[in-house]
Structure formats: structure tokens, C-alpha cells
Design a protein around this motif. Structure first.
Motif, PDB file in Angstrom:
ATOM      1  N   SER A  27       0.820  -1.214   0.000  1.00 57.01           N
ATOM      2  CA  SER A  27       0.000   0.000   0.000  1.00 57.01           C
ATOM      3  C   SER A  27       0.850   1.258   0.000  1.00 57.01           C
ATOM      4  CB  SER A  27      -0.928   0.008   1.228  1.00 57.01           C
ATOM      5  OG  SER A  27      -0.170   0.120   2.404  1.00 57.01           O
ATOM      6  N   VAL A  28       0.181   2.393  -0.144  1.00 55.16           N
ATOM      7  CA  VAL A  28       0.829   3.695  -0.026  1.00 55.16           C
ATOM      8  C   VAL A  28       0.060   4.517   0.996  1.00 55.16           C
ATOM      9  CG1 VAL A  28       1.433   3.586  -2.482  1.00 55.16           C
ATOM     10  CG2 VAL A  28      -0.500   4.996  -1.755  1.00 55.16           C
ATOM     11  N   LEU A  29       0.727   5.500   1.561  1.00 55.64           N
ATOM     12  CA  LEU A  29       0.051   6.516   2.358  1.00 55.64           C
ATOM     13  C   LEU A  29      -0.041   7.770   1.509  1.00 55.64           C
ATOM     14  CD1 LEU A  29       1.664   6.238   5.924  1.00 55.64           C
ATOM     15  CD2 LEU A  29      -0.466   5.210   5.091  1.00 55.64           C
ATOM     16  N   ILE A  30      -1.214   8.387   1.496  1.00 50.80           N
ATOM     17  CA  ILE A  30      -1.358   9.622   0.742  1.00 50.80           C
ATOM     18  C   ILE A  30      -1.790  10.758   1.661  1.00 50.80           C
ATOM     19  CG2 ILE A  30      -1.994   8.304  -1.314  1.00 50.80           C
ATOM     20  CD1 ILE A  30      -4.799   9.564  -1.067  1.00 50.80           C
ATOM     21  N   SER A  31      -1.304  11.936   1.352  1.00 55.51           N
ATOM     22  CA  SER A  31      -1.813  13.154   1.975  1.00 55.51           C
ATOM     23  C   SER A  31      -3.097  13.515   1.238  1.00 55.51           C
ATOM     24  CB  SER A  31      -0.791  14.289   1.850  1.00 55.51           C
ATOM     25  OG  SER A  31       0.402  13.963   2.535  1.00 55.51           O
ATOM     26  N   VAL A  32      -4.210  13.424   1.934  1.00 56.42           N
ATOM     27  CA  VAL A  32      -5.513  13.582   1.292  1.00 56.42           C
ATOM     28  C   VAL A  32      -5.782  15.059   0.998  1.00 56.42           C
ATOM     29  CG1 VAL A  32      -7.991  13.211   1.519  1.00 56.42           C
ATOM     30  CG2 VAL A  32      -6.381  11.535   2.475  1.00 56.42           C
ATOM     31  N   HIS A  33      -6.181  15.343  -0.218  1.00 61.68           N
ATOM     32  CA  HIS A  33      -6.583  16.691  -0.611  1.00 61.68           C
ATOM     33  C   HIS A  33      -8.097  16.840  -0.650  1.00 61.68           C
ATOM     34  CE1 HIS A  33      -2.718  18.642  -2.111  1.00 61.68           C
ATOM     35  NE2 HIS A  33      -2.348  17.461  -1.669  1.00 61.68           N
ATOM     36  N   ALA A  34      -8.791  15.776  -1.057  1.00 63.31           N
ATOM     37  CA  ALA A  34     -10.255  15.844  -1.146  1.00 63.31           C
ATOM     38  C   ALA A  34     -10.848  14.458  -1.042  1.00 63.31           C
ATOM     39  CB  ALA A  34     -10.679  16.506  -2.452  1.00 63.31           C
ATOM     40  N   ALA A  35     -12.103  14.422  -0.611  1.00 61.79           N
ATOM     41  CA  ALA A  35     -12.831  13.162  -0.486  1.00 61.79           C
ATOM     42  C   ALA A  35     -14.229  13.341  -1.062  1.00 61.79           C
ATOM     43  CB  ALA A  35     -12.916  12.734   0.973  1.00 61.79           C
ATOM     44  N   GLY A  36     -14.777  12.260  -1.609  1.00 62.59           N
ATOM     45  CA  GLY A  36     -16.124  12.299  -2.156  1.00 62.59           C
ATOM     46  C   GLY A  36     -17.101  11.558  -1.267  1.00 62.59           C
ATOM     47  N   LEU A  37     -18.344  12.036  -1.222  1.00 66.55           N
ATOM     48  CA  LEU A  37     -19.383  11.399  -0.419  1.00 66.55           C
ATOM     49  C   LEU A  37     -20.276  10.530  -1.308  1.00 66.55           C
ATOM     50  CD1 LEU A  37     -18.349  13.563   1.540  1.00 66.55           C
ATOM     51  CD2 LEU A  37     -20.722  14.039   2.167  1.00 66.55           C
ATOM     52  N   ASN A  38     -20.765   9.430  -0.744  1.00 66.87           N
ATOM     53  CA  ASN A  38     -21.624   8.501  -1.467  1.00 66.87           C
ATOM     54  C   ASN A  38     -22.748   8.013  -0.561  1.00 66.87           C
ATOM     55  OD1 ASN A  38     -20.016   7.852  -4.121  1.00 66.87           O
ATOM     56  ND2 ASN A  38     -18.506   7.767  -2.481  1.00 66.87           N
ATOM     57  N   PRO A  39     -23.914   7.690  -1.123  1.00 64.02           N
ATOM     58  CA  PRO A  39     -25.021   7.206  -0.299  1.00 64.02           C
ATOM     59  C   PRO A  39     -24.665   6.015   0.578  1.00 64.02           C
ATOM     60  CG  PRO A  39     -25.824   7.765  -2.481  1.00 64.02           C
ATOM     61  CD  PRO A  39     -24.329   7.905  -2.525  1.00 64.02           C
ATOM     62  N   ILE A  40     -23.760   5.147   0.099  1.00 67.59           N
ATOM     63  CA  ILE A  40     -23.372   3.979   0.888  1.00 67.59           C
ATOM     64  C   ILE A  40     -22.771   4.392   2.228  1.00 67.59           C
ATOM     65  CG2 ILE A  40     -21.088   3.822  -0.196  1.00 67.59           C
ATOM     66  CD1 ILE A  40     -23.245   0.847   0.976  1.00 67.59           C
ATOM     67  N   ASP A  41     -22.143   5.582   2.284  1.00 69.99           N
ATOM     68  CA  ASP A  41     -21.558   6.065   3.545  1.00 69.99           C
ATOM     69  C   ASP A  41     -22.625   6.130   4.641  1.00 69.99           C
ATOM     70  OD1 ASP A  41     -19.556   6.506   1.707  1.00 69.99           O
ATOM     71  OD2 ASP A  41     -19.292   8.623   2.147  1.00 69.99           O
ATOM     72  N   ASN A  42     -23.749   6.744   4.309  1.00 70.54           N
ATOM     73  CA  ASN A  42     -24.818   6.894   5.295  1.00 70.54           C
ATOM     74  C   ASN A  42     -25.534   5.578   5.576  1.00 70.54           C
ATOM     75  OD1 ASN A  42     -24.623   9.602   6.089  1.00 70.54           O
ATOM     76  ND2 ASN A  42     -25.820  10.321   4.342  1.00 70.54           N
ATOM     77  N   ILE A  43     -25.597   4.703   4.578  1.00 70.55           N
ATOM     78  CA  ILE A  43     -26.216   3.389   4.775  1.00 70.55           C
ATOM     79  C   ILE A  43     -25.407   2.567   5.777  1.00 70.55           C
ATOM     80  CG2 ILE A  43     -26.755   1.200   3.633  1.00 70.55           C
ATOM     81  CD1 ILE A  43     -27.388   2.866   1.098  1.00 70.55           C
ATOM     82  N   LEU A  44     -24.090   2.564   5.607  1.00 66.86           N
ATOM     83  CA  LEU A  44     -23.225   1.845   6.547  1.00 66.86           C
ATOM     84  C   LEU A  44     -23.259   2.489   7.926  1.00 66.86           C
ATOM     85  CD1 LEU A  44     -20.099   1.121   4.318  1.00 66.86           C
ATOM     86  CD2 LEU A  44     -21.743  -0.542   5.168  1.00 66.86           C
ATOM     87  N   ARG A  45     -23.236   3.788   7.941  1.00 68.65           N
ATOM     88  CA  ARG A  45     -23.273   4.528   9.206  1.00 68.65           C
ATOM     89  C   ARG A  45     -24.533   4.204  10.009  1.00 68.65           C
ATOM     90  NH1 ARG A  45     -24.462  10.930   9.020  1.00 68.65           N
ATOM     91  NH2 ARG A  45     -24.640  11.383  11.251  1.00 68.65           N
ATOM     92  N   ALA A  46     -25.647   4.025   9.321  1.00 67.64           N
ATOM     93  CA  ALA A  46     -26.913   3.724   9.994  1.00 67.64           C
ATOM     94  C   ALA A  46     -26.966   2.293  10.523  1.00 67.64           C
ATOM     95  CB  ALA A  46     -28.073   3.958   9.040  1.00 67.64           C
ATOM     96  N   GLY A  47     -26.044   1.442  10.055  1.00 67.08           N
ATOM     97  CA  GLY A  47     -26.023   0.057  10.510  1.00 67.08           C
ATOM     98  C   GLY A  47     -26.873  -0.880   9.670  1.00 67.08           C
ATOM     99  N   HIS A  48     -27.373  -0.407   8.530  1.00 68.34           N
ATOM    100  CA  HIS A  48     -28.253  -1.227   7.700  1.00 68.34           C
ATOM    101  C   HIS A  48     -27.531  -2.414   7.056  1.00 68.34           C
ATOM    102  CE1 HIS A  48     -31.291   1.639   8.448  1.00 68.34           C
ATOM    103  NE2 HIS A  48     -30.920   2.550   7.562  1.00 68.34           N
ATOM    104  N   MET A  49     -26.199  -2.344   6.980  1.00 67.34           N
ATOM    105  CA  MET A  49     -25.450  -3.429   6.336  1.00 67.34           C
ATOM    106  C   MET A  49     -24.439  -4.063   7.284  1.00 67.34           C
ATOM    107  SD  MET A  49     -24.778  -1.840   2.527  1.00 67.34           S
ATOM    108  CE  MET A  49     -24.201  -3.408   1.872  1.00 67.34           C
ATOM    109  N   LYS A  50     -24.655  -3.942   8.592  1.00 68.38           N
ATOM    110  CA  LYS A  50     -23.641  -4.405   9.537  1.00 68.38           C
ATOM    111  C   LYS A  50     -23.434  -5.912   9.526  1.00 68.38           C
ATOM    112  CE  LYS A  50     -26.841  -4.085  13.473  1.00 68.38           C
ATOM    113  NZ  LYS A  50     -27.053  -3.391  14.773  1.00 68.38           N
TER     114      LYS A  50
END
Length: 307
Positions: A27-50
Motif C-alpha cells: 500500500s501507499v500513504l497519501i496526503s488527502v486533498h479531497a474526499a467524495g461522499l456517497n449514499p453507501i456512507d450513510n447506509i453503513l453509518r446507519a447500521g443497515h449493512m452491519k
């Protein structure tokens, strides 16, 4: 490092100081400049796919990342410090909304030089989803006809452009206010899902790309010609509609793939595919960004800038 985290399912998003990820040989380590949001983020956060995709806490949010390589693992040969890269990390390495991210070499691609890090961060998950649906699962060919649902969304805006690049005739569903946008991306026929019924207007299509599930997916089988294919990221054909209509059904969950992302990069460099950004937030406003995402009205992608 600073990161946008949750400490439990359904918890609020916090900006916290946590340890940086440790580098692995592949792997590599990167200095993050930007990130994108996706609906799956909130789905996982809610626990619907735990049960299917469990997460450990504290969990760093985000699956789309763009940044600059800071350090490479012992077995990494294709990237070096200073390279501008982007990726959709695997589940273990997910954590884009942070100052540093760890990415496997085979999930990375060089960032196209003609777009910003914020624009690049909008591409990986949505772009790979569209690519894998249209190219891998559907096998879309020149002069075929495809219906793409939700054409103004993050996946839809990229799917329209990929399908047009392949030489297909593209119909899409969206609201009237986004008709000009999807038309500018290449859609040949735009259907207002609020006032028109796509299954009454369309027939004889080779491919349907469904991102809605439910009734919309079930009605979509009627649009296909015999031997056509419906690809869905949102549902299962539990009623046997594919067999009833003499078509093929494919359901899938996208996979990180640096080689495919590099193919998308070539389309972006050529101008065949361009990012569509709805809005941009600072890391400190990540919680507000996810609230906006949950509203479901974003046109294109929501991004968070880290540096």
C-alpha cells in the motif's frame, strides 16, 4: 491526524484527532486533498449493512479519495512519493475524510492532470459503479439503446457519459429541472419521472441500468427487448421478472479496481467524461455535508476538501 469519524452506528459525525494509518507492504500513504461522499456512507453509518459489511469504531468516513503519495510500501512499484493519485479504497482501508489515507497499490490510479483533486475525488466509486455495470455486466455496444435511471445523480451523470462514449443511444430519467444538465452530458431522450411514465414511452431497449430498485426496477423489465439485460445496484429480481420477459438480470456491488480507474482517467483526459460537482464542504463541515447527502437531491457529487 484530523478525521471525520463516528464512534457507533447511527452516531453523529465528529472531527477528531486520531492515529494515522500504518503503511503496509502493498500500500501507499497519501496526503488527502479531497474526499467524495456517497449514499453507501450513510447506509453503513446507519447500521443497515452491519451483517454484510461490519465496521469497527472509531470509523473514519468516506470511500472516495484524491491526494498525493507521501510514502510507499516495500512491495509497491508503480507509484512514488509526489504522485497525484485517486482511488476507491477497500473496506478495510476506507477512511477518505482524513488528513492521511492508506490505499492498496492495485486500487490506485494516477489523477488526471486536467481536473482538480476535488473533481477527482468525485469519480472513483460512482465511476467504477457505472463502468462495471455498463461495460462488465451489460456489455453495452455501439448503437445499442440503454435506459439509465437517476441520470442527474453521482452514478448517473458518469454512466450517461460512459454510455455515449461507447456509442449507445441513451435515455434517462430525472426531474425537469435537471433536463438540460443530462442533455449536456449526452442523453438523447430525457424523461421527467414526475410527470411521465418511462415504461409507457420506451420499448425495445438492450440495457437498463437501475439505481432505484423497487417498483421502478420491476417496471423497467418491460422496457427491454428479448435477450436484453437489466443491471441493478439496488434490488434483486425476487419476482422472476427476468424469466417472464426473456431477459437477463444482473445485481452487483462495485469492487475497487485501479486498472479500471485508469481507463476512466483516459476518458477524463480526453474530455469524453467530466466530473459533475454539486457542492463542496470543508472537513469541519463534514456532518452538514452528510446531512445534505441524506436529502437525496444532490446533482452530481458532494465533495469535502481536506487541504
Amino acid at each position: 491526524m484530523k478525521a471525520a469519524i463516528i464512534k457507533a452506528y447511527a452516531a453523529r459525525i465528529e472531527i477528531a484527532d486520531i492515529e494515522e494509518p500504518r503503511i503496509n507492504e502493498d500500500s501507499v500513504l497519501i496526503s488527502v486533498h479531497a474526499a467524495g461522499l456517497n449514499p453507501i456512507d450513510n447506509i453503513l453509518r446507519a447500521g443497515h449493512m452491519k451483517d454484510y459489511l461490519p465496521i469497527s469504531f472509531p470509523h473514519v468516513m468516506g470511500y472516495d479519495v484524491s491526494g498525493v503519495v507521501r510514502e510507499v510500501g516495500a512491495n509497491v512499484t508503480r507509484f512514488k512519493p509526489g504522485d497525484a493519485v485517486y482511488a476507491r479504497p477497500n473496506q478495510e482501508d476506507a477512511g477518505a475524510l482524513a488528513e492521511v489515507a492508506r490505499i492498496k497499490e492495485d486500487e490506485l490510479a494516477l489523477k488526471p492532470a486536467n481536473i482538480s483533486h476535488a473533481e477527482a475525488a468525485s469519480i472513483p466509486l460512482a465511476g467504477l459503479t457505472a463502468w462495471q455495470a455498463i461495460v462488465d455486466k451489460a456489455g453495452l455496444k455501439k448503437d445499442q439503446k440503454i435506459l439509465i435511471h437517476a441520470g442527474s445523480g453521482g452514478v448517473g451523470t458518469l454512466a450517461i457519459q460512459i454510455a455515449k462514449h461507447l456509442g449507445a443511444y441513451v435515455a434517462t430519467t430525472t426531474s425537469a429541472k435537471n433536463a438540460d444538465l443530462v442533455g449536456s452530458l449526452g442523453a438523447d431522450k430525457v424523461i421527467d419521472y414526475k410527470t411521465e411514465k418511462f415504461d409507457e414511452l420506451l420499448s425495445g431497449y438492450d440495457v437498463v441500468f437501475d439505481m432505484m430498485g423497487g417498483e421502478t426496477m420491476n417496471r423497467s423489465f418491460k422496457v427491454l427487448k428479448k435477450g436484453g439485460v437489466l443491471v441493478s445496484i439496488k434490488g434483486q429480481d425476487s419476482d422472476g421478472n427476468a424469466e417472464k420477459h426473456g431477459v437477463r438480470f444482473e445485481a452487483f456491488f462495485m469492487s475497487p479496481d485501479g486498472a479500471q480507474l485508469a481507463e476512466l482517467s483516459a476518458l477524463i483526459k480526453s474530455g469524453a467524461v467530466k466530473p459533475v460537482i454539486d457542492s463542496s464542504y470543508e472537513l469541519s463541515a463534514a456532518s452538514a455535508a452528510y446531512d445534505y447527502l441524506a436529502d437525496g437531491h444532490a446533482v452530481g457529487k458532494i465533495v469535502v476538501t481536506i487541504r
